[in-house]
Write an enzyme that holds these catalytic residues in place. Structure first.
Site, PDB file in Angstrom:
ATOM      1  N   ASP A 194       0.920  -1.368   0.111  1.00  0.00           N
ATOM      2  CA  ASP A 194       0.005   0.023   0.251  1.00  0.00           C
ATOM      3  C   ASP A 194       0.842   1.439   0.002  1.00  0.00           C
ATOM      4  OD1 ASP A 194      -3.132   1.022   0.871  1.00  0.00           O
ATOM      5  OD2 ASP A 194      -1.134   2.027   1.994  1.00  0.00           O
ATOM      6  N   TYR A 204       2.684   9.831  -0.420  1.00  0.00           N
ATOM      7  CA  TYR A 204       4.418   9.059   0.151  1.00  0.00           C
ATOM      8  C   TYR A 204       5.994   8.673  -0.430  1.00  0.00           C
ATOM      9  CZ  TYR A 204       0.152   6.392   2.258  1.00  0.00           C
ATOM     10  OH  TYR A 204      -0.747   5.984   2.759  1.00  0.00           O
ATOM     11  N   LYS A 232      -2.438   6.007  -4.662  1.00  0.00           N
ATOM     12  CA  LYS A 232      -3.732   7.393  -4.304  1.00  0.00           C
ATOM     13  C   LYS A 232      -3.532   7.938  -4.867  1.00  0.00           C
ATOM     14  CE  LYS A 232      -3.426   4.691   0.503  1.00  0.00           C
ATOM     15  NZ  LYS A 232      -2.138   4.361   1.105  1.00  0.00           N
ATOM     16  N   HIS A 239      -6.580   9.150  -1.503  1.00  0.00           N
ATOM     17  CA  HIS A 239      -6.954   9.496  -0.973  1.00  0.00           C
ATOM     18  C   HIS A 239      -7.341  10.098   0.736  1.00  0.00           C
ATOM     19  CE1 HIS A 239      -2.089   9.544   1.087  1.00  0.00           C
ATOM     20  NE2 HIS A 239      -3.318   9.414   1.671  1.00  0.00           N
ATOM     21  N   SER A 255       6.146  -1.708   8.649  1.00  0.00           N
ATOM     22  CA  SER A 255       7.870  -1.220   9.659  1.00  0.00           C
ATOM     23  C   SER A 255       9.275  -1.264   8.302  1.00  0.00           C
ATOM     24  CB  SER A 255       7.807  -2.714  10.369  1.00  0.00           C
ATOM     25  OG  SER A 255       8.982  -2.538  11.008  1.00  0.00           O
ATOM     26  N   ARG A 310      10.456  -7.529  12.780  1.00  0.00           N
ATOM     27  CA  ARG A 310       9.026  -7.300  12.672  1.00  0.00           C
ATOM     28  C   ARG A 310       8.092  -7.618  11.408  1.00  0.00           C
ATOM     29  NH1 ARG A 310       9.372  -1.423  15.770  1.00  0.00           N
ATOM     30  NH2 ARG A 310      10.431  -1.786  17.310  1.00  0.00           N
TER      31      ARG A 310
END
Ligand code: NAD
Length: 280
Positions: free
Chosen positions: A51, A56, A81, A114, A237, A242
């Site tokens: 995603d 971003y 998005k 978004h 992460s 993780r």
């Protein structure tokens, strides 16, 4: 030499017939120069959904990791998005082209608006552009993020096209039960953003107790709650250990007692992120 068998996520079928992994990786705040490496590590662990978003600023790294993985494009599910400043119809089409260029892909699996930005009041335009992109086959599925019931009703009423997904802030302290029941009535799949409460829920004593009962970590118990609730989930992460921990959630289930205890954690003031009515 035997190859280790990686786990795989269960899938959900969206209302348009497309299937998607229920569990994946979110890359908000993943630095652009680390993204390809992080996504590569996730693919090795077994993740198949990523995603991202134009906002971003790391779509290029996601595309690079997909190409380098050797995994068939059809076996990876990529979401991106449309940002708030590009809601006007032609602008939205151009913004989508730029996302595809950065990803170096000829389609995305899911394209989302978004934020609704109701003060700007252009999300109907944006939605019409997404409908066209889906007709062209360049966005296999289309949906929205952060839409409230009133915004959903409006796009459905004005275009007749129901988004297959609404991605909203959702975690044990902010469970969005009313919105989820509206989604259920329209066949909309709910995606949980900030599923771990941006990490803040990992020290919650009740969640830690439930996790310990199952011999799992708090992150694993919370992710399992999303899965057991029928939600799509993609915790973020950048650390390989993780990424692996978060993916080791397919070998247990929460029981009714756990679910009842988590239901009590829901709180009207539990929102961590921005309010969709005012965010622009
Ligand atoms: P999250 O709830 O996934 O929490 C991420 C934080 O938890 C990170 O700081 C990470 O270091 C920590 N963490 C993750 N796994 C851990 C573990 N096993 N042990 C300890 N700490 C751990 O928060 P998020 O990144 O806000 O949300 C996930 C994804 O949702 C984003 O990456 C993005 O893809 C999406 N998102 C979408 C929107 C939207 O408006 N559509 C908004 C926010 C996030």
């Amino acid at each position: 030499m035997s190859r280790s068998v990686v786990a795989s996520s269960p899938t959900l079928t969206l209302a348009d017939g497309q299937t998607a992994p229920q569990m994946g990786l979110g890359v908000w705040q993943t630095p652009a120069d680390l993204t390809a490496e992080v996504v590569r590590a996730a693919f090795e662990t077994g993740y198949r959904l990523v995603d991202t978003a134009a906002a971003y600023e790391n779509e290029a790294g996601v595309g690079e990791a997909v190409r380098a993985s050797g995994i068939a494009r059809t076996d990876v599910f990529v979401t991106t998005k449309l940002w708030n400043t590009h809601h006007a119809y032609d602008e939205a089409l151009r913004a989508f082209d730029k996302s595809l260029q950065r990803l170096r892909m000829d389609y995305v699996d899911l394209y989302l608006i978004h934020w609704p930005v109701p003060t700007q009041d252009l999300y109907i335009d944006a939605w019409r552009a997404l409908v066209r992109l889906q007709e062209e086959g360049r966005a296999r599925s289309i949906g929205v993020c952060n839409f409230m019931v009133e915004h959903l009703r409006r796009i459905i009423g004005e275009t007749g096209v129901i988004p297959v997904v609404n991605q909203v802030e959702l975690h044990p302290q902010f469970q969005q039960t009313e919105l989820r029941s509206f989604h259920a009535s329209r066949g909309i799949v709910t995606q949980s953003w900030s599923p771990l409460g941006q990490g803040r829920l990992l020290k919650h004593p009740e969640l830690a107790r439930i996790a310990a009962r199952h011999g799992k970590t708090p992150a694993q118990a919370i992710i399992r709650w999303h899965l057991d609730s029928g939600l799509m989930v993609f915790p973020k992460s950048i650390r390989p250990e993780r990424l692996a921990e978060n993916f080791e959630v397919f070998d247990f289930r929460l029981d009714d007692e756990d679910l009842a205890a988590i239901a009590k954690l829901d709180h009207p003031a539990g929102r961590i992120g921005s309010d969709p009515l005012t965010f622009r």
